[in-house]
Design a protein around this motif. Structure first.
Motif, short mmCIF file in Angstrom:
data_model
loop_
_atom_site.label_atom_id
_atom_site.label_comp_id
_atom_site.label_asym_id
_atom_site.label_seq_id
_atom_site.Cartn_x
_atom_site.Cartn_y
_atom_site.Cartn_z
N SER A 1 0.82 -1.20 0.00
CA SER A 1 0.00 0.00 0.00
C SER A 1 0.86 1.26 0.00
CB SER A 1 -0.93 -0.01 1.21
OG SER A 1 -1.74 1.13 1.25
N GLY A 2 1.87 1.29 0.87
CA GLY A 2 2.72 2.47 0.95
C GLY A 2 3.62 2.65 -0.25
N GLY B 1 0.87 3.10 -3.60
CA GLY B 1 0.01 4.28 -3.52
C GLY B 1 -1.21 4.14 -4.42
N ASP C 1 -3.72 1.78 -2.49
CA ASP C 1 -3.53 2.30 -1.13
C ASP C 1 -4.86 2.72 -0.52
OD1 ASP C 1 -2.26 3.36 1.17
OD2 ASP C 1 -2.27 5.35 0.27
N THR C 2 -5.70 3.35 -1.31
CA THR C 2 -7.01 3.80 -0.83
C THR C 2 -7.88 2.63 -0.40
OG1 THR C 2 -6.93 5.73 -2.29
CG2 THR C 2 -9.09 5.10 -1.40
N MET D 1 -6.36 0.84 2.80
CA MET D 1 -6.47 1.64 4.02
C MET D 1 -7.92 1.82 4.48
SD MET D 1 -3.58 2.14 5.29
CE MET D 1 -3.18 0.50 4.67
N ARG E 1 2.96 0.76 6.42
CA ARG E 1 2.64 1.74 5.38
C ARG E 1 3.31 3.08 5.66
NH1 ARG E 1 -1.20 5.86 5.10
NH2 ARG E 1 -1.83 6.43 2.97
N MET F 1 6.21 4.71 3.27
CA MET F 1 6.02 5.99 2.59
C MET F 1 7.17 6.95 2.87
SD MET F 1 1.90 6.58 2.98
CE MET F 1 1.92 8.06 1.95
#
Length: 289
Positions: A104-105, A108, A112-113, A116, A162, A166
């Protein structure tokens, strides 16, 4: 991490007496968890009614319960069961949570949306309530308890992984590696994961403590480890009717939970002080003064 940094980290850890004591306690607990079945002086289900509710003595170090079973032996084996549940469930949470968090990190975007939002939904439920829901659906037992605890702690590792990913993915060495055409799997395995290991190690130590508490809570409610297998939470539940007659039935299982959880928490604090650059800088500055 370089050899010099590793040596400095070990020195900082060894310089903290609280961390050393907690690590020593965990070594003892780990030894008990591995050898409990062999070092227990009595069988965990050996009933001896004439010797029921005997106080601590040379023959029974932690006394006996309402059926004359040796509390010391049952605490040893129950600690083994709690540690096994905690280690396996947290390992599950680490594998799944870190995988989700790193992907996810690193990627993106819409992925990721989606990830999360799922994590946010899981975080909306209290940990114990979500674990109770999982156990209620799948039924009580050791496997279900492990799965329930693993599921409820997965989002924590996903968020930690995550956030760390990032911050690492924008580092120059990652950009250079990407510009040279290096594959994503190599970047993740060589650059991302090793540089986010610190926060994950700290979170693992803290999660092990809370996993033991969660297992004890589920067993106390009758939804965790099932009899005749002893569990610390179930032993405390069974002692409720004998608190005034046999305090040792509740005190020693409770003390086992307290010592184990405290040791994991203190070790986590010590690891955080060493692995967190800000905390480490502050500690080194204080030592130089």
């Amino acid at each position: 991490m370089s050899t010099g940094t590793s040596t400095s980290s070990w020195r900082l850890l060894m310089a903290n007496p609280v961390t050393v004591v907690s690590a020593a306690l965990l070594v003892i607990i780990a030894f008990v968890a591995v050898t409990a079945s062999w070092i227990a002086p009595y069988g965990i289900n050996d009933v001896d009614v004439p010797n029921a509710l005997q106080p601590p003595s040379g023959a029974h170090w932690f006394g006996t319960d309402e059926l004359g079973r040796d509390v010391f032996s049952r605490v040893l084996v129950a600690t083994q069961a709690s540690m096994r549940v905690a280690v396996v469930s947290v390992a599950f949470a680490v594998v799944v949570g870190v995988t989700v968090g790193v992907i996810s990190g690193y990627r993106g975007g819409w992925l990721d949306t989606v990830f999360m939002r799922v994590v946010d939904v899981m975080f909306a439920f209290p940990v114990l309530l979500l674990a109770l829901a999982v156990v209620a659906i799948l039924g009580p037992g050791v496997t279900t308890t492990i799965l329930a605890i693993g599921i409820v702690y997965t989002p924590i590792f996903a968020r930690v992984a995550r956030a760390s990913t990032m911050s690492v993915r924008v580092e120059p060495f990652v950009s250079v590696s990407r510009s040279m055409g290096t594959g994503h799997l190599y970047i993740l395995g060589r650059h991302i994961v090793p540089n986010i290991a610190g926060p994950l190690v700290v979170q693992t130590s803290l999660s092990l403590a809370f996993a033991i508490l969660s297992e004890a809570a589920l067993s106390f409610l009758g939804l965790g480890i099932q009899p005749p297998q002893p569990s610390l939470g179930r032993m405390i539940f069974d002692s409720q009717g004998f608190v005034t007659l046999a305090w040792w039935m509740a005190v020693f299982p409770g003390a086992a939970i307290f010592v184990t959880v405290l040791a994991f928490n203190l070790l986590g604090d010590g690891l955080r002080d060493v692995l967190d650059p800000k905390q480490r800088t502050m500690i080194e500055a204080r030592r130089k003064q």
